[in-house]
Design an enzyme around this catalytic site. Structure first.
Site, PDB file in Angstrom:
ATOM      1  N   LYS A  51       0.808  -1.220   0.000  1.00 35.01           N
ATOM      2  CA  LYS A  51       0.000   0.000   0.000  1.00 35.01           C
ATOM      3  C   LYS A  51       0.847   1.278   0.000  1.00 35.01           C
ATOM      4  CE  LYS A  51      -4.288  -1.761   0.771  1.00 35.01           C
ATOM      5  NZ  LYS A  51      -5.525  -1.408   0.064  1.00 35.01           N
ATOM      6  N   SER A  76      -8.578  -0.676   7.131  1.00 37.28           N
ATOM      7  CA  SER A  76      -8.477  -1.727   8.145  1.00 37.28           C
ATOM      8  C   SER A  76      -7.088  -1.754   8.752  1.00 37.28           C
ATOM      9  CB  SER A  76      -8.804  -3.089   7.528  1.00 37.28           C
ATOM     10  OG  SER A  76      -7.870  -3.416   6.511  1.00 37.28           O
TER      11      SER A  76
END
Length: 309
Positions: A51, A76
């Site tokens: 990410k 999350s």
């Protein structure tokens, strides 16, 4: 529509800030799976997951006044940590809406990089409500996957993998919101490889979306693969529909076994979300047997078990 040129431009843009992660090969893993497996170790990326690539690419394209304003997202854990880590480098404050049942380790990881956390209820409805409220306050929203700059950044992991191994038969990635898979599809197509997305059976809305031809809602959050418990983004789905070879499903038990297998063969304890890919190679030998397959190990933000004596 995101293009291959967008991904190569992202690779140039973020090169000085991201790690070109290693590709690990294990003869023991090959033997266990019956195919040649090249593991792209994004678990070793800054902030512990792929990410960071998309986060850097998105923040680097903000104007100076936008960076001063700060950005908001929901996560999350891995996207929030990645955005916060990129924000530390670039002087951007990051606020994250995070579910009350999020992994404590991932929550701590976000805090470590200076994120401001806002507790929200689990599920897509709470995520959407939080972002809508922030948008009404003119916040700059950087979503986890439904964003062209994020998608292009995530695609750089597959680009590095295919540059190193241009003879891959397929590239395999987990599927949550679709940012990683969509970028990987574009890259794989350019290199003449197939591309597969992998989901847990308990979070198979991506497979259902492909079958129905429209985005289906996320399933109840019952899978251990916390990084994949979201619905597909519209922008990734447009690419996935056109270019993915298939979306394959694996059980929770198969994910657990794959996590242990990678641990025993490589000494890497990877997230359940990452282990879905290895589980698929084991579950579908009719597809992958004797092939050379590139696997994106998407993250490693999970506590490792104690080593046995």
């Amino acid at each position: 529509m995101m293009t291959f040129d967008d991904i190569t431009a992202a690779a140039d843009r973020i090169a000085a800030r991201v790690l070109r992660t290693p590709v690990k090969h294990s003869a023991a893993l090959d033997s266990a799976l019956g195919c040649q497996v090249m593991l792209k170790c994004e678990n070793l990326q800054k902030s512990g997951a792929f990410k960071f690539r998309g986060a850097c690419n998105a923040l680097l394209q903000l104007a100076p006044e936008q960076r001063q304003q700060g950005v908001v997202t929901v996560s999350s854990g891995n996207h929030g940590a990645a955005l916060a880590a990129a924000g530390q480098l670039l002087g951007v404050q990051v606020t994250v809406g995070v579910a009350t049942n999020a992994s404590p380790l991932k929550r701590d990881n976000m805090l470590k990089y200076g994120a401001k956390l806002h507790a929200i209820e689990p599920g897509m409805a709470a995520r959407e409500q939080f972002l809508a409220e922030q948008a009404r306050q003119s916040a700059i929203i950087i979503p986890p996957y439904d964003h062209l700059d994020i998608m292009a950044g995530q695609g750089t992991a597959a680009l590095e993998l295919c540059e190193d191994y241009p003879d891959l038969w397929a590239v395999v990635t987990p599927l949550g919101g679709g940012g990683l898979l969509s970028g990987s599809c574009v890259v794989a197509k350019r290199f003449g490889a197939r591309c597969f997305g992998i989901e847990p059976e308990l979070a198979s809305d991506g497979k259902q979306s492909l079958q129905h031809g429209s985005i289906q809602p996320a399933m109840p959050a019952k899978s251990r693969c916390d990084g994949l418990l979201t619905s597909l983004g519209a922008l990734p789905f447009d690419i996935i529909q056109r270019q993915v070879s298939d979306i394959l499903l694996v059980s929770e038990q198969q994910v657990d076994a794959a996590q242990q297998l990678v641990w025993s063969c490589t000494d890497m304890w990877i997230e359940p979300s990452s282990a879905t890919t290895v589980a698929a190679l084991q579950r579908y030998p009719e597809i992958f047997a004797e092939r050379k397959v590139g696997v994106i190990v998407s993250g490693g933000n999970v506590a490792a078990p104690a080593k046995k004596d």
